[in-house]
Design an enzyme around this catalytic site. Structure first.
Site, short mmCIF file in Angstrom:
data_model
loop_
_atom_site.label_atom_id
_atom_site.label_comp_id
_atom_site.label_asym_id
_atom_site.label_seq_id
_atom_site.Cartn_x
_atom_site.Cartn_y
_atom_site.Cartn_z
N LYS A 110 0.86 -1.19 0.00
CA LYS A 110 0.00 0.00 0.00
C LYS A 110 0.89 1.23 0.00
O LYS A 110 1.92 1.24 0.67
CB LYS A 110 -0.91 0.01 1.24
N GLU A 112 0.70 5.76 -0.15
CA GLU A 112 -0.16 6.94 -0.05
C GLU A 112 -0.02 7.84 -1.26
O GLU A 112 1.09 8.05 -1.77
CB GLU A 112 0.20 7.73 1.22
N GLU A 179 -9.28 7.56 3.80
CA GLU A 179 -9.13 7.86 5.24
C GLU A 179 -9.66 9.25 5.57
O GLU A 179 -9.29 10.26 4.94
CB GLU A 179 -7.65 7.75 5.64
O1 KIV Z 1 -0.83 2.59 8.65
C1 KIV Z 1 -2.03 2.34 8.85
O2 KIV Z 1 -2.43 1.83 9.91
C2 KIV Z 1 -2.97 2.68 7.80
C3 KIV Z 1 -4.42 2.45 8.08
C4 KIV Z 1 -4.90 3.51 8.99
C5 KIV Z 1 -5.23 2.39 6.85
O3 KIV Z 1 -2.59 3.14 6.78
#
Ligand code: KIV
Length: 262
Positions: A110, A112, A179
């Site tokens: 993941k 950002e 988010e």
């Molecule tokens: O790092 C994290 O915990 C996250 C979640 C809040 C989606 O990115």
């Protein structure tokens, strides 16, 4: 569970559940649940290491947590966060980081944002690395916002988050975390894109929800954002158990004969 199941869940209108996980013992517990996916979030820097933001997460920290979770989370779909700036220093460094996380046991990464690293996302999705996007309030941009603040309240911000979500889908991302944005914005994005939206502080209209594990287990007594539901008062339960242990040791009632080798 895998990437195709995420897409299928959206098509079939089935909600997806995800939680963060950073260690082996919780991974083992989570492997006994029906939760659809585990995220080794860069929130590890805050939750597990006590830093004030996620900016302190680095590749070595994320590798260690990913390896530990992967050892315990049999059968679970595992996503690992790309830490701050690791995907902004060029294609090779981004791919090297993804390589480290995937070989540590993640099935997907993941990251950002989108603007300025579209090439990284595209190269990863074309290289067999499933990518989950993350838009709205991006914790790695906390200093740009001046705090962890709800995003997308103005029409211009909302349109930018919608555009970024669409771009992520076009670049081949398999899902996107939304988010801390107003529910109307999250609903519009969820309708507009074919990949699942996973909300945290984005209302019930998302295709799925994610929470930080320690928050939903009520282990964090200092953090009460509106979007967190404590499904158990973990802090109270654990502090009580620890108090009972302490009292039993001091009273000489632990260990008993049954708890002693002969
Ligand atoms: O790092 C994290 O915990 C996250 C979640 C809040 C989606 O990115």
């Amino acid at each position: 569970m895998g990437v195709s199941n995420f897409l299928q869940a959206k098509t079939e209108g089935r909600k997806l559940s995800m939680v963060t996980c950073y260690d082996f013992s919780f991974a083992r517990l989570l492997s006994k649940t029906a939760i659809d996916g585990l995220l080794i979030g860069d929130s590890a820097a805050m939750v597990m290491h006590g830093h004030s933001s996620t900016l302190s997460a680095n590749v070595e920290m994320m590798r260690g947590h990913t390896e530990a979770v992967a050892r315990g989370a049999e059968g679970k779909f595992i996503v690992a966060d790309m830490p701050f700036l690791s995907f902004r220093k060029g294609l090779v460094e981004a791919l090297d980081t993804a390589h480290i996380l995937m070989t540590a046991g993640a099935h997907a990464v993941k990251l950002e944002g989108v603007d300025g690293h579209e090439d990284v996302i595209e190269r990863m999705t074309q290289s067999g690395i499933p990518v989950m996007g993350h838009v709205g309030m991006q914790p790695q941009s906390v200093h740009t916002y001046g705090g962890f603040k709800v995003q997308g309240r103005s029409s211009a911000q909302a349109q930018a988050i919608l555009r970024r979500s669409k771009t992520l889908a076009e670049l081949g991302a398999f899902a996107v975390v939304l988010e801390c944005i107003p529910e109307k914005v999250a609903e519009e994005i969820t309708r507009a894109i074919t990949i699942p939206t996973i909300g945290i502080g984005a209302g019930a209209g998302c295709d799925g929800q994610i929470l930080v594990l320690q928050d939903l287990l009520g282990m964090n007594t200092d953090f009460h954002p509106k979007f967190v539901r404590r499904f158990v008062d973990g802090a109270h339960t654990m502090i009580t158990a620890l108090g009972e242990f302490d009292a039993a040791v001091k009273a000489g009632t632990f260990p008993t004969n049954e708890e002693t080798y002969r």
